[in-house]
Write a protein that holds these residues in place. Structure first.
Motif, PDB file in Angstrom:
ATOM      1  N   GLY A  36      43.822  35.369  40.452  1.00  0.00           N
ATOM      2  CA  GLY A  36      43.612  34.483  39.396  1.00  0.00           C
ATOM      3  C   GLY A  36      43.310  34.552  38.173  1.00  0.00           C
ATOM      4  N   PHE A  37      42.566  35.812  37.920  1.00  0.00           N
ATOM      5  CA  PHE A  37      41.698  36.379  36.645  1.00  0.00           C
ATOM      6  C   PHE A  37      43.378  36.913  36.201  1.00  0.00           C
ATOM      7  CE2 PHE A  37      36.971  36.581  39.299  1.00  0.00           C
ATOM      8  CZ  PHE A  37      37.533  35.448  39.724  1.00  0.00           C
ATOM      9  N   THR A  38      42.073  36.710  34.399  1.00  0.00           N
ATOM     10  CA  THR A  38      42.902  38.079  33.275  1.00  0.00           C
ATOM     11  C   THR A  38      42.261  38.827  34.088  1.00  0.00           C
ATOM     12  OG1 THR A  38      40.856  37.135  31.975  1.00  0.00           O
ATOM     13  CG2 THR A  38      43.264  36.248  32.238  1.00  0.00           C
ATOM     14  N   GLU A  39      42.510  40.183  33.512  1.00  0.00           N
ATOM     15  CA  GLU A  39      41.842  41.571  33.776  1.00  0.00           C
ATOM     16  C   GLU A  39      40.760  41.835  32.997  1.00  0.00           C
ATOM     17  OE1 GLU A  39      44.253  45.176  32.729  1.00  0.00           O
ATOM     18  OE2 GLU A  39      45.942  44.054  32.888  1.00  0.00           O
ATOM     19  N   ALA A  40      40.264  40.770  31.995  1.00  0.00           N
ATOM     20  CA  ALA A  40      39.098  40.976  31.064  1.00  0.00           C
ATOM     21  C   ALA A  40      38.033  40.054  32.280  1.00  0.00           C
ATOM     22  CB  ALA A  40      38.912  40.167  30.311  1.00  0.00           C
ATOM     23  N   ALA A  41      38.464  39.198  32.978  1.00  0.00           N
ATOM     24  CA  ALA A  41      37.289  38.245  33.766  1.00  0.00           C
ATOM     25  C   ALA A  41      37.432  39.842  35.040  1.00  0.00           C
ATOM     26  CB  ALA A  41      38.444  36.738  34.579  1.00  0.00           C
ATOM     27  N   LEU A  42      38.055  40.180  35.766  1.00  0.00           N
ATOM     28  CA  LEU A  42      38.129  40.676  36.354  1.00  0.00           C
ATOM     29  C   LEU A  42      36.857  41.377  35.810  1.00  0.00           C
ATOM     30  CD1 LEU A  42      38.789  41.318  39.916  1.00  0.00           C
ATOM     31  CD2 LEU A  42      39.937  42.759  38.584  1.00  0.00           C
ATOM     32  N   TYR A  43      37.311  42.241  35.008  1.00  0.00           N
ATOM     33  CA  TYR A  43      35.988  43.514  34.195  1.00  0.00           C
ATOM     34  C   TYR A  43      34.618  43.449  34.059  1.00  0.00           C
ATOM     35  CZ  TYR A  43      39.563  46.345  33.654  1.00  0.00           C
ATOM     36  OH  TYR A  43      40.662  47.863  33.081  1.00  0.00           O
ATOM     37  N   ARG A  44      34.165  41.930  34.140  1.00  0.00           N
ATOM     38  CA  ARG A  44      33.197  41.284  34.076  1.00  0.00           C
ATOM     39  C   ARG A  44      32.254  42.055  35.827  1.00  0.00           C
ATOM     40  NH1 ARG A  44      35.470  36.763  30.797  1.00  0.00           N
ATOM     41  NH2 ARG A  44      35.406  35.571  32.476  1.00  0.00           N
ATOM     42  N   HIS A  45      33.114  41.564  36.509  1.00  0.00           N
ATOM     43  CA  HIS A  45      32.687  42.176  37.289  1.00  0.00           C
ATOM     44  C   HIS A  45      32.647  43.162  38.243  1.00  0.00           C
ATOM     45  CE1 HIS A  45      32.261  37.964  38.681  1.00  0.00           C
ATOM     46  NE2 HIS A  45      33.373  37.099  37.723  1.00  0.00           N
ATOM     47  N   PHE A  46      33.570  43.321  37.624  1.00  0.00           N
ATOM     48  CA  PHE A  46      33.979  45.430  38.317  1.00  0.00           C
ATOM     49  C   PHE A  46      34.555  45.964  36.771  1.00  0.00           C
ATOM     50  CE2 PHE A  46      34.051  43.377  42.219  1.00  0.00           C
ATOM     51  CZ  PHE A  46      33.207  44.174  43.105  1.00  0.00           C
ATOM     52  N   ALA A  47      33.761  47.026  36.639  1.00  0.00           N
ATOM     53  CA  ALA A  47      33.975  47.496  35.553  1.00  0.00           C
ATOM     54  C   ALA A  47      34.896  48.910  35.018  1.00  0.00           C
ATOM     55  CB  ALA A  47      32.920  48.541  35.289  1.00  0.00           C
ATOM     56  N   SER A  48      35.591  49.023  36.504  1.00  0.00           N
ATOM     57  CA  SER A  48      36.576  49.507  36.523  1.00  0.00           C
ATOM     58  C   SER A  48      36.739  49.648  38.067  1.00  0.00           C
ATOM     59  CB  SER A  48      36.117  51.271  36.241  1.00  0.00           C
ATOM     60  OG  SER A  48      35.507  51.933  37.090  1.00  0.00           O
ATOM     61  N   LYS A  49      37.993  50.260  38.323  1.00  0.00           N
ATOM     62  CA  LYS A  49      38.143  50.464  39.787  1.00  0.00           C
ATOM     63  C   LYS A  49      37.916  51.794  40.158  1.00  0.00           C
ATOM     64  CE  LYS A  49      42.770  52.367  42.352  1.00  0.00           C
ATOM     65  NZ  LYS A  49      44.665  52.958  42.511  1.00  0.00           N
ATOM     66  N   ARG A  50      37.227  52.402  39.937  1.00  0.00           N
ATOM     67  CA  ARG A  50      36.483  53.383  40.188  1.00  0.00           C
ATOM     68  C   ARG A  50      34.804  51.976  41.254  1.00  0.00           C
ATOM     69  NH1 ARG A  50      31.852  55.811  39.240  1.00  0.00           N
ATOM     70  NH2 ARG A  50      31.544  58.134  39.895  1.00  0.00           N
ATOM     71  N   ASP A  51      34.809  51.218  39.756  1.00  0.00           N
ATOM     72  CA  ASP A  51      33.628  50.759  40.349  1.00  0.00           C
ATOM     73  C   ASP A  51      33.526  49.784  41.699  1.00  0.00           C
ATOM     74  OD1 ASP A  51      32.297  51.140  38.486  1.00  0.00           O
ATOM     75  OD2 ASP A  51      31.785  49.934  37.499  1.00  0.00           O
ATOM     76  N   LEU A  52      35.118  49.203  41.561  1.00  0.00           N
ATOM     77  CA  LEU A  52      35.718  48.329  43.320  1.00  0.00           C
ATOM     78  C   LEU A  52      36.174  49.545  43.989  1.00  0.00           C
ATOM     79  CD1 LEU A  52      37.313  46.192  43.913  1.00  0.00           C
ATOM     80  CD2 LEU A  52      39.338  46.670  42.749  1.00  0.00           C
TER      81      LEU A  52
END
Length: 217
Positions: A36-52
């Motif tokens: 339920g986030f925007t992509e921009a909001a998610l990137y504040r926690h994980f910079a990329s799929k790799r970080d995830l």
């Protein structure tokens, strides 16, 4: 919510998504939609799929290696009981996470990303060391020969877990997986810790005259 709580929420949803579409099928966009986030909001926690994915590998350290070390430290239990508890936890994790450890290993191997490989190597070697030490404790005076090597016995236990993960991923029958697990773990412990418990066939010391006589009739 605290940043750590947000990250835990994202990881939980990402793991659930992996159960549905597999590791290769997840994207930052799909995870953001699930949380339920925007992509921009998610990137504040994980910079990329790799970080995830790296964070998932950290979860593997926490959820597999951490409990294994805690169980191994329970000195009041015989080593074979600790091995059994560790395997039961490992197989349970395989069922609950839909073989995620195996998928993460495949991802690390396919990408050849040195950080992925390094992280999985740390988890693997740490887990194998715990298993090997317990096997060694259970058999303090090993016999000669290849099957007395504690590390080889430890790898055999890990191989059984990997086989269970492959089976679970392909066949997706949780009830059958649990049935096999309940039969397999005691068999593994018996075979790895006490391989000489099976009675040896009688040695041939020459012909028994009575047998020879009976056979000649």
């Amino acid at each position: 919510m605290e940043t750590t709580e947000r990250k835990d929420e994202i990881l939980a949803q990402a793991l659930e998504l992996i159960r549905e579409v597999g590791l290769a099928g997840i994207t930052v966009k799909k995870i953001a939609e699930r949380v339920g986030f925007t992509e921009a909001a998610l990137y504040r926690h994980f910079a990329s799929k790799r970080d995830l994915i790296l964070a998932m590998m950290q979860c593997l350290d926490r959820d597999l290696l951490g409990p294994a070390r805690a169980i191994a430290a329970r000195a009041e239990l015989p080593p074979e009981d600790r091995l059994r508890l560790i395997l039961e936890h490992h197989f349970k994790l395989i069922r609950e996470r839909d073989s995620l450890p195996l998928m993460l290993l495949a991802e690390a191997s396919a990408s050849r990303d040195p950080e992925f490989l390094g992280r999985m190597r740390e988890v693997f070697t740490g887990y194998l060391a715990v298993i090997t030490d317990l096997v060694d404790q259970a058999r303090p005076t090993p016999e000669s020969g290849i099957d007395s090597d504690a590390e080889i016995r430890g790898l055999t236990l890990l191989g059984a877990a990997a086989g269970a993960a492959i089976r679970h991923r392909l066949l997706e029958n949780a009830a059958e997986a649990l049935r096999i697990e309940r039969s397999l773990i005691p068999l593994l412990i018996e075979g790895i810790v006490r391989p000489d418990s099976q009675p040896e066939p009688p040695r041939r010391k020459g012909r028994d005259p009575k047998t020879t006589k009976r056979g000649s009739r």
